[in-house]
Design an enzyme around this catalytic site. Structure first.
Site, PDB file in Angstrom:
ATOM      1  N   GLU A  25      59.870   7.401  18.085  1.00 31.65           N
ATOM      2  CA  GLU A  25      58.728   8.202  18.515  1.00 31.65           C
ATOM      3  C   GLU A  25      57.548   7.623  17.762  1.00 31.65           C
ATOM      4  O   GLU A  25      57.181   8.096  16.702  1.00 31.65           O
ATOM      5  CB  GLU A  25      58.972   9.675  18.170  1.00 31.65           C
ATOM      6  CG  GLU A  25      58.166  10.621  19.004  1.00 31.65           C
ATOM      7  CD  GLU A  25      56.776  10.872  18.478  1.00 31.65           C
ATOM      8  OE1 GLU A  25      55.999   9.892  18.330  1.00 31.65           O
ATOM      9  OE2 GLU A  25      56.456  12.033  18.230  1.00 31.65           O
TER      10      GLU A  25
ATOM     11  N   GLU B 140      49.746   2.927  17.633  1.00 35.91           N
ATOM     12  CA  GLU B 140      50.418   2.959  16.329  1.00 35.91           C
ATOM     13  C   GLU B 140      51.403   1.808  16.158  1.00 35.91           C
ATOM     14  O   GLU B 140      52.247   1.836  15.263  1.00 35.91           O
ATOM     15  CB  GLU B 140      51.112   4.311  16.126  1.00 35.91           C
ATOM     16  CG  GLU B 140      50.129   5.366  15.642  1.00 35.91           C
ATOM     17  CD  GLU B 140      50.668   6.789  15.650  1.00 35.91           C
ATOM     18  OE1 GLU B 140      51.896   6.972  15.708  1.00 35.91           O
ATOM     19  OE2 GLU B 140      49.842   7.704  15.620  1.00 35.91           O
TER      20      GLU B 140
HETATM   21  N1  SAH Z   1      60.751  10.642  14.389  1.00 36.95           N
HETATM   22  C1  SAH Z   1      60.023  11.756  13.837  1.00 36.95           C
HETATM   23  C2  SAH Z   1      58.685  11.357  13.276  1.00 36.95           C
HETATM   24  C3  SAH Z   1      57.774  10.599  14.213  1.00 36.95           C
HETATM   25  S1  SAH Z   1      56.226  10.176  13.485  1.00 36.95           S
HETATM   26  C4  SAH Z   1      59.897  12.832  14.890  1.00 36.95           C
HETATM   27  O1  SAH Z   1      60.012  12.497  16.062  1.00 36.95           O
HETATM   28  O2  SAH Z   1      59.671  13.978  14.562  1.00 36.95           O
HETATM   29  C5  SAH Z   1      56.359   8.439  13.322  1.00 36.95           C
HETATM   30  C6  SAH Z   1      56.865   8.013  11.952  1.00 36.95           C
HETATM   31  O3  SAH Z   1      57.175   6.641  12.040  1.00 36.95           O
HETATM   32  C7  SAH Z   1      55.876   8.115  10.828  1.00 36.95           C
HETATM   33  O4  SAH Z   1      56.486   8.825   9.778  1.00 36.95           O
HETATM   34  C8  SAH Z   1      55.571   6.673  10.414  1.00 36.95           C
HETATM   35  O5  SAH Z   1      55.407   6.544   9.011  1.00 36.95           O
HETATM   36  C9  SAH Z   1      56.822   5.947  10.856  1.00 36.95           C
HETATM   37  N2  SAH Z   1      56.724   4.531  11.296  1.00 36.95           N
HETATM   38  C10 SAH Z   1      55.884   4.032  12.219  1.00 36.95           C
HETATM   39  N3  SAH Z   1      56.148   2.733  12.474  1.00 36.95           N
HETATM   40  C11 SAH Z   1      57.211   2.413  11.693  1.00 36.95           C
HETATM   41  C12 SAH Z   1      57.951   1.208  11.517  1.00 36.95           C
HETATM   42  N4  SAH Z   1      57.692   0.117  12.239  1.00 36.95           N
HETATM   43  N5  SAH Z   1      58.945   1.214  10.600  1.00 36.95           N
HETATM   44  C13 SAH Z   1      59.248   2.329   9.891  1.00 36.95           C
HETATM   45  N6  SAH Z   1      58.571   3.494  10.029  1.00 36.95           N
HETATM   46  C14 SAH Z   1      57.567   3.539  10.918  1.00 36.95           C
END
Ligand code: SAH
Length: 671
Positions: free
Chosen positions: A144, A153
């Protein structure tokens, strides 16, 4: 460890060194994060869960072990869903350390310690192999990583890498696919966020029109996405020129490329008008068949039963480089260009569109400087003819033919207005030639030679400063006014003559969710996250108000608006603190989520402008807010709820203190 951070104080203008705890940024990030909003997004959570269950089943049906890779696990939610759905093992990747730590705790608390491994790394650093972070490649990819623009993002590079190194060929992906939709519209309101409209000035010697220079007219603007709660845009504020069409889609179960590319669709104008704006949103299918769909479509493009409020995913407004007249029935080509992180649009008339030559693949770069100086709400504000009219009326009251004016405001049109209204000399802290002199000096460094040995008889400001985040940061005008005191005539006129801070207690329709604890999310205990957010919000001794553009976030007033502090710009900033205590009566039933604060500027006698409340539109208390400004929202730490007026506490008491040394406003409320 303590570190010192240098910053210009937004209110006092002073350069100061702040001793910051090394965790300050972490806490800011968590306190202001969208995690709570995501956890409250029931529609999203339910659909992810359905999609994950279906993907695990498909893998199991093939007789394979289900190995999940969850990139960006946050609280660990999606991995816990996968483990509950029967996945054999989950690798939960999270780059943000405090979140990875929280995920470890949450996973443990929910009893998934043996099934989920949290890895605190960026996914592109993750290794696979007997000694690696992951023992083998995964066959289910869950993420996500989307923002309102879908790819902002970094979803594309992350998927690109994951398919190359972390997952098996032919893996299942949840979501399976994302689709971006567009619709062409004409909208004076939204176009006013991107171009400066002619300003009409009625002076004594006839009407004058201030027009923007041609390089501004033709400037493609800036590439940054304009994301808004499009559901708050009434249909009367735009004209639909095309049907909703699919612009492009991405299949996440196959290798993904983040390389720049473009997509083109042919549209038929459903109405004649000026094509100015591309409205865009996306949806995600959690399964290959597209039975589990989560959509960001605005109210006019979907059935209302589907409605889920969310702030972490909204809709996008893209400005075409120029407005283009279209005729009903006419075919036009819309091109979406994208790089790895952003999207932009161009429109071609059918004939030129047939060749690919017309495609401008480079992202828009502002050539006129205005789009760098003014953000979208500021454009909207400068184009607000009513507002301009208030300034013109007040300037006419205070200007004389021999006035010597100094304007202190960023990127302001006031000097031009004043010039057209007949001020002889005009000096302004930022832009125009001949009659208007731009002084590039900080107010405290202003010298009489800058002013050609003249004394200033009229000091004006909107006031507006680009560094202002909260409404009272524009009190910088008062500090600047104090700094230039020795250059003012003894009977100087200051416009605005004063400002006042107003406050009102409100119940939000939805915004409360972003700061509200979640507790249990789809059966998983995420209280650790709630506690972490609470801890970060309380990190500073006094809680802070936060800026929100409230036209996007409906609320209802529970108290009458109240003026709580005034600041007299005719005098200098006092040495002592300015504070007040009092109470506001609650006049409507509802949930007191917080207080909204805003500034009103008293330009001249009887003329004032509000940067906050415009009006309370009906007896239910629905509020109308200034659409160009952010207001300050102070969320109460506990919400009081009342069904009837009689069980309401009759009042909310407040204590507000303006520290004139630091420029900070601290507040406390008791229910
Ligand atoms: N999966 C959770 C949070 C989604 S928010 C849910 O659905 O509730 C997205 C998260 O991904 C954030 O905490 C951000 O720090 C992390 N993130 C984004 N890109 C990433 C990457 N390439 N590797 C590791 N973490 C990542």
């Amino acid at each position: 460890m303590k570190t010192f951070c240098g910053r210009a104080n937004p209110t006092t203008g002073a350069i100061e060194w702040l001793e910051e705890d090394e965790n300050y940024d972490y806490h800011q990030e968590i306190a202001r994060s969208r995690y709570a909003d995501m956890l409250h997004d029931k529609d999203r959570n339910v659909k992810y869960y359905q999609g994950i269950r279906a993907a695990v089943s498909r893998v199991k049906e093939r007789g394979e072990k289900a190995i999940v890779l969850d990139i960006g696990t946050g609280t660990g939610l999606l991995s816990m869903m996968a483990a509950s759905a029967g996945a054999d093992f989950c690798y939960a990747i999270e780059v943000f350390k405090p979140m990875a730590n929280a995920a470890v705790k949450i996973v443990e608390k929910n009893g998934f310690r043996d099934k989920i491994k949290v890895i605190n790394k960026h996914s592109t650093e993750v290794t696979v192999g007997p000694d690696g972070d992951m023992h083998c490649r995964a066959n289910i990819l869950v993420t996500e990583l989307f923002d309102t623009e879908l790819i902002g993002e970094g979803a594309l590079p992350t998927y690109e890498h994951a398919h190359k190194y972390l997952v098996e060929e032919g893996c299942e992906a949840v979501p399976h696919r994302a689709t971006v939709y567009v619709q062409l519209v004409e909208s004076k309101r939204m176009w006013s966020w991107n171009k400066l409209f002619p300003v009409h000035v009625k002076a004594e010697d006839g009407e004058k029109i201030i027009v923007s220079p041609s390089d501004m007219e033709n400037c493609p603007g800036v590439p940054s996405v304009c994301d808004i709660q499009l559901n708050q845009m009434p249909s009367s504020d735009f004209t639909i020129l095309s049907d909703v069409v699919t612009m492009f889609s991405v299949d996440f179960s196959k290798p993904v490329s983040s390389a720049s590319t473009y997509y083109r669709v042919q549209l038929e104008a459903v109405k004649s008008g000026k094509a100015q704006i591309v409205l865009s949103w996306w949806d995600i299918d959690m399964d290959p068949a597209g039975m589990i769909n989560c959509t960001m479509a605005p109210y006019w493009a979907k059935s209302t039963s589907d409605f889920q409020w969310r702030d972490h995913w909204m809709q996008c407004v893209y400005f075409l480089p120029n407005e283009e007249p279209v005729l009903q029935g006419e075919a036009v080509y819309l091109t979406a260009c994208r790089d790895a992180y952003s999207v932009w649009y161009t429109l071609q008339k059918a004939r030129e569109g047939e060749s690919k030559a017309g495609v401008r693949v480079e992202s828009p770069v502002c050539r006129c400087q205005a789009h760098l100086l003014w953000n979208r709400p500021r454009f909207g504000q400068l184009n607000d003819q009513n507002r301009t009219h208030q300034y013109i009326k007040s300037l006419m009251k205070v200007l004389q033919t021999d006035s010597v004016c100094l304007c202190i405001s960023d990127g302001s049109l006031l000097p031009v207005l004043a010039h057209y209204l007949g001020a002889k000399q005009f000096l302004k802290a930022n832009n125009l030639e001949d009659k208007i002199k731009i002084i590039e000096a900080r107010p405290e460094l202003l010298t009489s030679s800058h002013l050609e040995d003249k004394k200033i008889s009229v000091l004006i400001g909107e006031p507006f400063f680009t560094t202002s985040l909260l409404p009272w940061h524009n009190l910088y005008f008062w500090y600047a006014r104090t700094a230039v005191t020795s250059h003012l005539t003894s009977d100087v006129t200051v416009l605005p003559q004063s400002a006042s801070l107003h406050m009102m207690v409100v119940e939000f329709e939805d915004l409360w969710r972003i700061r509200s604890p979640c507790g249990i999310c789809e059966g998983f205990d995420v209280q650790t996250m709630d506690d972490m957010i609470k801890n970060s919000l309380n990190f500073r001794e006094s809680k802070e108000a936060e800026p929100h553009p409230l036209w996007e976030y409906p609320c209802k007033s529970l108290s009458d608006p109240q003026e709580v502090l005034t600041f007299d710009f005719r005098k200098t900033v006092p040495q002592h603190c300015v504070s007040t205590e009092g109470s506001v009566n609650l006049v409507r039933k509802g949930k007191s989520h917080g207080a909204v604060l805003w500034m009103e500027y008293n330009l001249a006698a009887d003329i004032s402008i509000s940067t906050g409340l415009m009006q309370i539109s009906n007896e239910k208390g629905n509020c109308e807010w200034n659409p160009h400004c952010k207001q300050a929202v102070y969320f109460f730490s506990s919400v009081i709820e009342s069904e009837t007026l009689s069980d309401l506490p009759s009042a909310v008491t407040y204590a507000i203190n303006f520290d004139t040394k630091t420029g900070e406003i601290a507040m406390d409320f008791k229910l």
